[in-house]
Design an enzyme around this catalytic site. Structure first.
Site, mmCIF file in Angstrom:
data_model
loop_
_atom_site.group_PDB
_atom_site.id
_atom_site.type_symbol
_atom_site.label_atom_id
_atom_site.label_comp_id
_atom_site.label_asym_id
_atom_site.label_seq_id
_atom_site.Cartn_x
_atom_site.Cartn_y
_atom_site.Cartn_z
ATOM 1 N N GLN A 121 46.768 37.533 37.331
ATOM 2 C CA GLN A 121 48.020 37.061 37.913
ATOM 3 C C GLN A 121 49.035 38.203 37.886
ATOM 4 O O GLN A 121 49.139 38.935 36.915
ATOM 5 C CB GLN A 121 48.548 35.854 37.137
ATOM 6 C CG GLN A 121 47.653 34.636 37.177
ATOM 7 C CD GLN A 121 47.585 33.965 38.547
ATOM 8 O OE1 GLN A 121 48.371 34.257 39.438
ATOM 9 N NE2 GLN A 121 46.622 33.064 38.720
ATOM 10 N N CYS B 55 47.489 30.095 45.974
ATOM 11 C CA CYS B 55 48.374 31.154 46.465
ATOM 12 C C CYS B 55 48.608 31.021 47.962
ATOM 13 O O CYS B 55 49.208 31.899 48.578
ATOM 14 C CB CYS B 55 47.791 32.533 46.138
ATOM 15 S SG CYS B 55 46.153 32.819 46.865
#
Length: 416
Positions: free
Chosen positions: A253, A374
């Protein structure tokens, strides 16, 4: 090409201002809704010639490389530094709302979990040798032109303070004028550098790079095309205090702050679940945290990431059992019959989403699901499949970890 005067109507999905025209929308970068501009128009692309009436939401950019007046060109790393916080945060949240509504999903959308300057621990630079210098920075939008940077307000201080060192190492690797990428991950032991796109690394350039890394401080590892070249210290990142050594160039991340926020949403929704499947598990971002409270089965297609997860689980005391499975969930999703033993499922797929897996989940008896994404568009598609199967979306939380860009993450919680 023609010159026109127009008022910007709204922001598009990529963060460009939009003006309607008889031939369709015209996209005008670096503008905001309500602004009056004179622009040069070429097909669907507008370029601001004069800003006649700026928006009250316009602010001064944080970086000298941003926008049409940027140093060394228009850096493509950010698109929205000129937008004030209120407008910018509302824009990010609205992307998620609009994606859900496009699939007929009406549910609570929480306030955006915001990103702040200096939080990015992972970034990807482009490097290229020229006759005069080594360029290191970001590509200009829709261009091969590299904007060589001397600062980057989105990146962590640990990365920015070592830009000169990264440049030296890139120069040692650059045998030709061909561009290549360097992924930089800040770890607890130093920067983890992974170069990709170098066609052939000669013995001389390999040795130059090794010597540069050993001479410079703060570099944990250098890898080229997936091969570790030198590793003064094993790079480590932590998931709730659990140390993991990621594979070279592996996914992490981009922001530890955003990761923690997403993990807290996951853990809260799981409640007292005792058997959990973590799909698209990566190196264990969520699986290792979940193993503090229940048995976890982690499924991932990348073998090196899975091995890193497994090693971390085995070397950490106090965790519940963690089993692993190498499996391509796009081609071979976990079947409904396999899912029946789990109280909860967490999935965090790439941008393409998890359509095939959601079709199996929709027929399952799993009570609790958390979807991390995402890509709001594929998330909305996947949620609609689960809703058709009888699940109820309890909340969707947008998360910003790509500051001043049009990218937004989201965490959706579901129950049956």
């Amino acid at each position: 090409m023609s010159a026109e005067t127009a008022t910007i109507e709204r922001l598009g999905l990529q963060g460009d201002g939009i003006v309607s025209s008889p031939s369709g929308p015209v996209f005008v970068p670096f503008t905001l809704p309500g602004e009056r501009v004179t622009m040069a128009v070429n097909k669907q692309q507008g370029t601001v010639m004069s800003l006649l009436a700026p928006s009250p939401d316009r602010v001064a950019p944080a970086c000298r490389h941003f926008g049409p007046e940027g140093e060394n060109g228009t850096c493509g790393g950010c698109t929205l530094q000129h937008a004030g916080d209120d407008l910018y945060h509302a824009f990010k949240r609205q992307i998620v709302i609009d994606a859900l509504r496009s699939r007929g999903i009406e549910t609570e959308v929480a306030p955006l979990i915001i990103a702040r300057p200096g939080e990015r621990r992972r970034t990807v630079f482009t490097a290229r040798r020229t006759e005069k210098e080594l360029l290191l920075g970001y590509n200009q939008a829709e261009s091969h032109h590299i904007v060589s940077i001397t600062e980057c307000p989105i990146a962590s201080p640990g990365i920015v303070s070592r830009l000169a060192a990264i440049r030296i190492i890139a120069a040692a690797l650059a045998a030709s004028a061909e561009p290549f990428r360097i992924t930089v991950l800040e770890t607890t032991t130093g920067l983890d550098l992974a170069a990709e796109g170098i066609k052939a690394l000669s013995d001389r350039h390999r040795q130059q790079a090794i010597e540069a890394v050993l001479k410079l401080r703060g570099i944990a590892r250098l890898a080229v095309n997936g091969e570790t070249i030198v590793e003064p210290l094993k790079p480590l990142i932590t998931f709730d205090g659990i140390a993991v050594s990621p594979p070279p160039g592996g996914f992490a991340q981009a922001s530890a702050v955003a990761e923690t926020a997403m993990a807290e949403l996951v853990m809260t929704h799981l409640g007292k679940a005792k058997r959990i499947a973590d799909l698209f598990a990566g190196t264990g971002t969520f699986a290792l945290r979940m193993a503090r409270k229940g048995r976890v089965h982690a499924v991932e297609s990348e073998e090196k990431a899975l091995k890193a997860l497994d090693l971390a689980a085995r070397n950490t005391q106090g965790l519940k059992p963690v089993s692993i499975e190498k499996r391509d969930l796009f081609r071979r999703p976990m079947m409904t019959s396999e899912l029946k033993v789990y109280d909860a499922v967490v999935f965090d797929p790439p941008r393409a989403g998890a359509e095939a897996q959601c079709r199996e989940l929709a027929c399952s008896t799993v009570k609790t699901i958390v979807a991390i994404s995402c890509n709001p568009q594929t998330l909305a598609r996947d949620l609609s499949i689960l809703i058709e199967g009888g699940y109820r979306v309890t909340k969707v939380t947008p998360v910003d970890q790509f500051l001043w860009s049009s990218h937004v993450e989201a965490v959706a919680t579901l129950t049956r």
